[in-house]
Motif scaffolding. Structure first.
Motif, PDB file in Angstrom:
ATOM      1  N   GLU A 100       8.495  19.298   2.038  1.00 55.11           N
ATOM      2  CA  GLU A 100       7.592  18.825   0.993  1.00 55.11           C
ATOM      3  C   GLU A 100       6.239  18.444   1.585  1.00 55.11           C
ATOM      4  O   GLU A 100       5.176  18.800   1.064  1.00 55.11           O
ATOM      5  N   GLY A 101       6.283  17.707   2.688  1.00 57.75           N
ATOM      6  CA  GLY A 101       5.048  17.276   3.322  1.00 57.75           C
ATOM      7  C   GLY A 101       4.208  18.431   3.818  1.00 57.75           C
ATOM      8  O   GLY A 101       2.968  18.377   3.789  1.00 57.75           O
ATOM      9  N   MET A 102       4.867  19.496   4.272  1.00 62.87           N
ATOM     10  CA  MET A 102       4.149  20.667   4.773  1.00 62.87           C
ATOM     11  C   MET A 102       3.392  21.403   3.671  1.00 62.87           C
ATOM     12  O   MET A 102       2.540  22.246   3.953  1.00 62.87           O
ATOM     13  N   SER A 103       3.670  21.069   2.415  1.00 62.69           N
ATOM     14  CA  SER A 103       2.948  21.699   1.303  1.00 62.69           C
ATOM     15  C   SER A 103       1.500  21.223   1.237  1.00 62.69           C
ATOM     16  O   SER A 103       0.671  21.839   0.581  1.00 62.69           O
ATOM     17  N   GLY A 104       1.192  20.115   1.914  1.00 62.94           N
ATOM     18  CA  GLY A 104      -0.164  19.603   1.922  1.00 62.94           C
ATOM     19  C   GLY A 104      -0.546  18.827   0.681  1.00 62.94           C
ATOM     20  O   GLY A 104      -1.734  18.598   0.425  1.00 62.94           O
ATOM     21  N   LYS A 105       0.454  18.377  -0.079  1.00 61.46           N
ATOM     22  CA  LYS A 105       0.163  17.677  -1.332  1.00 61.46           C
ATOM     23  C   LYS A 105       0.258  16.160  -1.207  1.00 61.46           C
ATOM     24  O   LYS A 105       0.021  15.452  -2.185  1.00 61.46           O
ATOM     25  N   TYR A 106       0.621  15.659  -0.041  1.00 63.80           N
ATOM     26  CA  TYR A 106       0.953  14.245   0.066  1.00 63.80           C
ATOM     27  C   TYR A 106       0.122  13.505   1.108  1.00 63.80           C
ATOM     28  O   TYR A 106      -0.136  14.013   2.206  1.00 63.80           O
ATOM     29  N   GLY A 107      -0.266  12.279   0.757  1.00 57.35           N
ATOM     30  CA  GLY A 107      -0.838  11.350   1.702  1.00 57.35           C
ATOM     31  C   GLY A 107      -2.051  11.872   2.452  1.00 57.35           C
ATOM     32  O   GLY A 107      -2.938  12.520   1.890  1.00 57.35           O
ATOM     33  N   LEU A 108      -2.078  11.591   3.757  1.00 57.25           N
ATOM     34  CA  LEU A 108      -3.182  12.040   4.605  1.00 57.25           C
ATOM     35  C   LEU A 108      -2.999  13.480   5.079  1.00 57.25           C
ATOM     36  O   LEU A 108      -3.845  14.006   5.792  1.00 57.25           O
TER      37      LEU A 108
ATOM     38  N   GLY B 170       0.777  -1.240   0.000  1.00 58.69           N
ATOM     39  CA  GLY B 170       0.000   0.000   0.000  1.00 58.69           C
ATOM     40  C   GLY B 170       0.800   1.276   0.000  1.00 58.69           C
ATOM     41  O   GLY B 170       0.235   2.357   0.177  1.00 58.69           O
ATOM     42  N   VAL B 171       2.104   1.187  -0.210  1.00 57.77           N
ATOM     43  CA  VAL B 171       2.942   2.377  -0.116  1.00 57.77           C
ATOM     44  C   VAL B 171       3.186   2.985  -1.496  1.00 57.77           C
ATOM     45  O   VAL B 171       3.303   2.271  -2.493  1.00 57.77           O
ATOM     46  N   GLY B 172       3.258   4.317  -1.543  1.00 61.70           N
ATOM     47  CA  GLY B 172       3.477   5.011  -2.804  1.00 61.70           C
ATOM     48  C   GLY B 172       4.874   4.784  -3.351  1.00 61.70           C
ATOM     49  O   GLY B 172       5.856   4.756  -2.608  1.00 61.70           O
ATOM     50  N   ILE B 173       4.965   4.603  -4.649  1.00 51.02           N
ATOM     51  CA  ILE B 173       6.252   4.415  -5.325  1.00 51.02           C
ATOM     52  C   ILE B 173       6.644   5.743  -5.976  1.00 51.02           C
ATOM     53  O   ILE B 173       5.842   6.340  -6.712  1.00 51.02           O
TER      54      ILE B 173
ATOM     55  N   ALA C 167       4.858  15.304   8.655  1.00 48.98           N
ATOM     56  CA  ALA C 167       4.905  15.826   7.285  1.00 48.98           C
ATOM     57  C   ALA C 167       5.940  15.091   6.452  1.00 48.98           C
ATOM     58  O   ALA C 167       5.709  14.775   5.270  1.00 48.98           O
ATOM     59  N   ALA C 168       7.098  14.810   7.041  1.00 52.08           N
ATOM     60  CA  ALA C 168       8.130  14.051   6.327  1.00 52.08           C
ATOM     61  C   ALA C 168       7.627  12.661   5.983  1.00 52.08           C
ATOM     62  O   ALA C 168       7.863  12.144   4.878  1.00 52.08           O
ATOM     63  N   SER C 169       6.899  12.053   6.920  1.00 53.41           N
ATOM     64  CA  SER C 169       6.332  10.728   6.659  1.00 53.41           C
ATOM     65  C   SER C 169       5.237  10.799   5.600  1.00 53.41           C
ATOM     66  O   SER C 169       5.133   9.907   4.741  1.00 53.41           O
ATOM     67  N   ASP C 170       4.396  11.834   5.645  1.00 58.05           N
ATOM     68  CA  ASP C 170       3.372  12.035   4.617  1.00 58.05           C
ATOM     69  C   ASP C 170       3.995  11.979   3.221  1.00 58.05           C
ATOM     70  O   ASP C 170       3.522  11.260   2.336  1.00 58.05           O
ATOM     71  N   ALA C 171       5.053  12.769   3.043  1.00 56.19           N
ATOM     72  CA  ALA C 171       5.708  12.841   1.736  1.00 56.19           C
ATOM     73  C   ALA C 171       6.360  11.516   1.368  1.00 56.19           C
ATOM     74  O   ALA C 171       6.230  11.028   0.240  1.00 56.19           O
ATOM     75  N   ARG C 172       7.022  10.930   2.337  1.00 62.67           N
ATOM     76  CA  ARG C 172       7.740   9.679   2.109  1.00 62.67           C
ATOM     77  C   ARG C 172       6.796   8.552   1.681  1.00 62.67           C
ATOM     78  O   ARG C 172       7.038   7.842   0.712  1.00 62.67           O
ATOM     79  N   MET C 173       5.701   8.394   2.410  1.00 66.83           N
ATOM     80  CA  MET C 173       4.800   7.276   2.169  1.00 66.83           C
ATOM     81  C   MET C 173       3.936   7.460   0.929  1.00 66.83           C
ATOM     82  O   MET C 173       3.386   6.502   0.400  1.00 66.83           O
ATOM     83  N   ALA C 174       3.804   8.688   0.464  1.00 71.45           N
ATOM     84  CA  ALA C 174       2.944   8.966  -0.694  1.00 71.45           C
ATOM     85  C   ALA C 174       3.719   9.018  -2.008  1.00 71.45           C
ATOM     86  O   ALA C 174       3.156   9.358  -3.046  1.00 71.45           O
ATOM     87  N   GLY C 175       5.027   8.692  -1.975  1.00 69.74           N
ATOM     88  CA  GLY C 175       5.777   8.595  -3.222  1.00 69.74           C
ATOM     89  C   GLY C 175       6.569   9.813  -3.628  1.00 69.74           C
ATOM     90  O   GLY C 175       6.887   9.993  -4.809  1.00 69.74           O
TER      91      GLY C 175
ATOM     92  N   GLY D 239      -1.040   6.013   5.935  1.00 69.65           N
ATOM     93  CA  GLY D 239      -1.507   6.097   7.310  1.00 69.65           C
ATOM     94  C   GLY D 239      -0.406   6.005   8.342  1.00 69.65           C
ATOM     95  O   GLY D 239      -0.631   6.313   9.524  1.00 69.65           O
ATOM     96  N   CYS D 240       0.796   5.598   7.923  1.00 69.99           N
ATOM     97  CA  CYS D 240       1.917   5.530   8.862  1.00 69.99           C
ATOM     98  C   CYS D 240       2.223   6.897   9.476  1.00 69.99           C
ATOM     99  O   CYS D 240       2.770   6.970  10.579  1.00 69.99           O
ATOM    100  N   ALA D 241       1.888   7.967   8.774  1.00 66.31           N
ATOM    101  CA  ALA D 241       2.157   9.306   9.306  1.00 66.31           C
ATOM    102  C   ALA D 241       1.415   9.544  10.608  1.00 66.31           C
ATOM    103  O   ALA D 241       1.901  10.270  11.493  1.00 66.31           O
ATOM    104  N   MET D 242       0.247   8.933  10.784  1.00 65.05           N
ATOM    105  CA  MET D 242      -0.493   9.073  12.030  1.00 65.05           C
ATOM    106  C   MET D 242       0.219   8.339  13.161  1.00 65.05           C
ATOM    107  O   MET D 242       0.291   8.819  14.297  1.00 65.05           O
TER     108      MET D 242
END
Length: 437
Positions: free
Chosen positions: A220-228, A69-72, A257-265, A372-375
């Motif tokens: 990157e994650g703080m931009s609000g473009k990734y994951g949850l 389920g992880v983004g590539i 936020a770092a995890s959001d970006a990481r997990m969403a590819g 969801g790992c970001a949570m």
């Protein structure tokens, strides 16, 4: 530098390295890339993005669980099929965990077509290893394979047309049962603290690359473009009445936020720990956030990061690289120690922080790598700060409680037994639920 210091620095360099994309699908891409290179050596090149060939990946259950389920990076897709295809289209094994560093739009489009055309298969391997990948490439009547075992970038065997070409880095079965990778270094919490406090700064300055890479992911994650968008949501002005503007919220937001970006590819590399990008993010970002918010020297930060990285590596040694226990538990425990250190804590308080963490969030399960790992990361940061603050106040969970013992090393070993042995049935059940959905 003493021989022991050199040995510990070697361990850090082995377990703390840049990784582009979640390391389970990246391990599959790496094995595919190596198999393709083996075929190219024997059959010639130039067919990667035009040849009619097939890919087969056979993986352990834990690799499948963490890759479903992880983004590539760069694809907008999830899973091991697209990761395998990318390994063939543009992967280079010399890049290690950054195997997809030469990712291009053309490679993505070709890889998507391979998946759509049914040329990529992924199956569960018949193996007892937690971390295992065998990638096979078939082209024009010839085939090549590569096998990864135990570590995400540990290529132990390659072959061409059924013949073994190389074998390297493989342990015997008895050796694998006797140890969990880093245990051979015989680290203790006391030695880790002494090393982090006394080793020459110039010998560990390289660890500050953790700040460079993981802060870029956080931005990157703080931009609000990734994951949850967990980190982004925590940081919003509209949510200040809930989260406030304190350090806890700041650290949670940056790390999530770092995890959001990481997990969403996101196509930026993370500084990983023990083969996990998310674990590398969680073990470092709360410590980095403290350094930014309250001001530390680079040397103070480097020593705290070395401490947090090594604590996580030490605990992870008893669990293995992949387990049913969420890596955020281990990583945030390392972060708690780094925070105690930056706030002037001593050995007893660092031990207290570890015990507080183990007494708090042990049992958080890993149900695969995903957005969801970001949570879970945010929860780990919250627990780390709570544990660190209590430890600095002299508050520690008692040895009368649960799995906590007076001896810190026995406490860590108890956690390892629960995660690697006690939760094995849980791991199997989680995988069964995931593959049957």
């Amino acid at each position: 530098m003493t021989a022991r210091e050199s040995e510990i620095i070697g361990l850090i360099r082995k377990e703390v390295k840049p990784a582009l994309g979640c390391t389970e699908p990246i391990a599959v891409a790496l094995a595919v890339a190596k198999a393709v290179e083996e075929l190219e050596k024997n059959y010639g090149s130039g067919w990667r993005m035009c040849g009619n060939y097939k890919l087969k990946a056979e993986v352990s259950g834990n690799i499948l669980k963490n890759g479903m389920g992880v983004g590539i990076p760069g694809t907008g897709m999830v899973g091991l099929h697209i990761a395998s295809a990318l390994g063939a289209a543009c992967g280079k094994s010399c890049y290690g965990l950054e195997v997809l560093n030469d990712l291009s739009d053309a490679a993505v489009e070709y890889s998507k077509k391979m998946v759509d055309d049914g040329l990529v298969s992924v199956d569960i391997a018949d193996t007892d290893l937690k971390l295992y990948v065998k990638a096979t490439v078939e082209y024009d009547g010839h085939s090549a394979y590569a096998i990864i075992e135990n570590d995400h970038d540990n290529i132990v065997e390659t072959g061409y047309d059924g013949n073994v070409v190389i074998t390297a880095g493989r342990k015997t079965h008895s050796e694998d049962l006797e140890q969990k990778s880093t245990l051979d270094y015989a680290l203790t919490v006391q030695e880790i603290l002494e090393f982090a406090s006394t080793v020459a700064y110039e010998d560990i300055e390289f660890i500050l690359e953790s700040r460079t890479l993981n802060m870029a992911l956080a931005a990157e994650g703080m931009s609000g473009k990734y994951g949850l968008r967990v980190g982004y949501a925590i940081s919003l002005d509209s949510n200040r009445e809930v989260f406030g503007e304190d350090f806890l919220s700041y650290a949670m937001a940056l790390t999530a936020a770092a995890s959001d970006a990481r997990m969403a590819g996101c196509t930026l590399a993370a500084m990983s720990n023990s083969g996990s990008g998310n674990q590398g993010i969680t073990v470092t970002m709360p410590v980095i956030a403290y350094s930014i918010r309250y001001g530390t020297t680079d040397e103070q930060l480097a020593r705290a990061l070395v401490l947090s990285h090594l604590i996580a590596i030490h605990i992870k040694g008893y669990l293995g690289k992949l387990s049913a226990l969420c890596g955020c538990v281990i990583a945030s425990t390392g972060a708690a120690c780094g925070l105690v250190y930056l706030r002037g804590g001593d050995y007893s308080q660092i031990c207290a922080a570890i015990k507080n963490m183990i007494g708090n969030i042990t049992g958080m399960v890993c149900d695969g790598a995903k957005v969801g790992c970001a949570m879970k990361v945010a929860s780990g940061v919250s627990s780390a700060l709570q544990s660190a603050v209590l430890a600095r106040e002299g508050i520690c969970i008692s040895a009368h409680d649960g799995i906590i013992e007076n001896d810190i090393e026995k406490t860590i070993q108890n956690l390892g037994r629960i995660g690697s042995v006690g939760m094995q049935n849980t791991d199997n059940m989680i995988l069964d639920i995931m593959v049957c959905k």
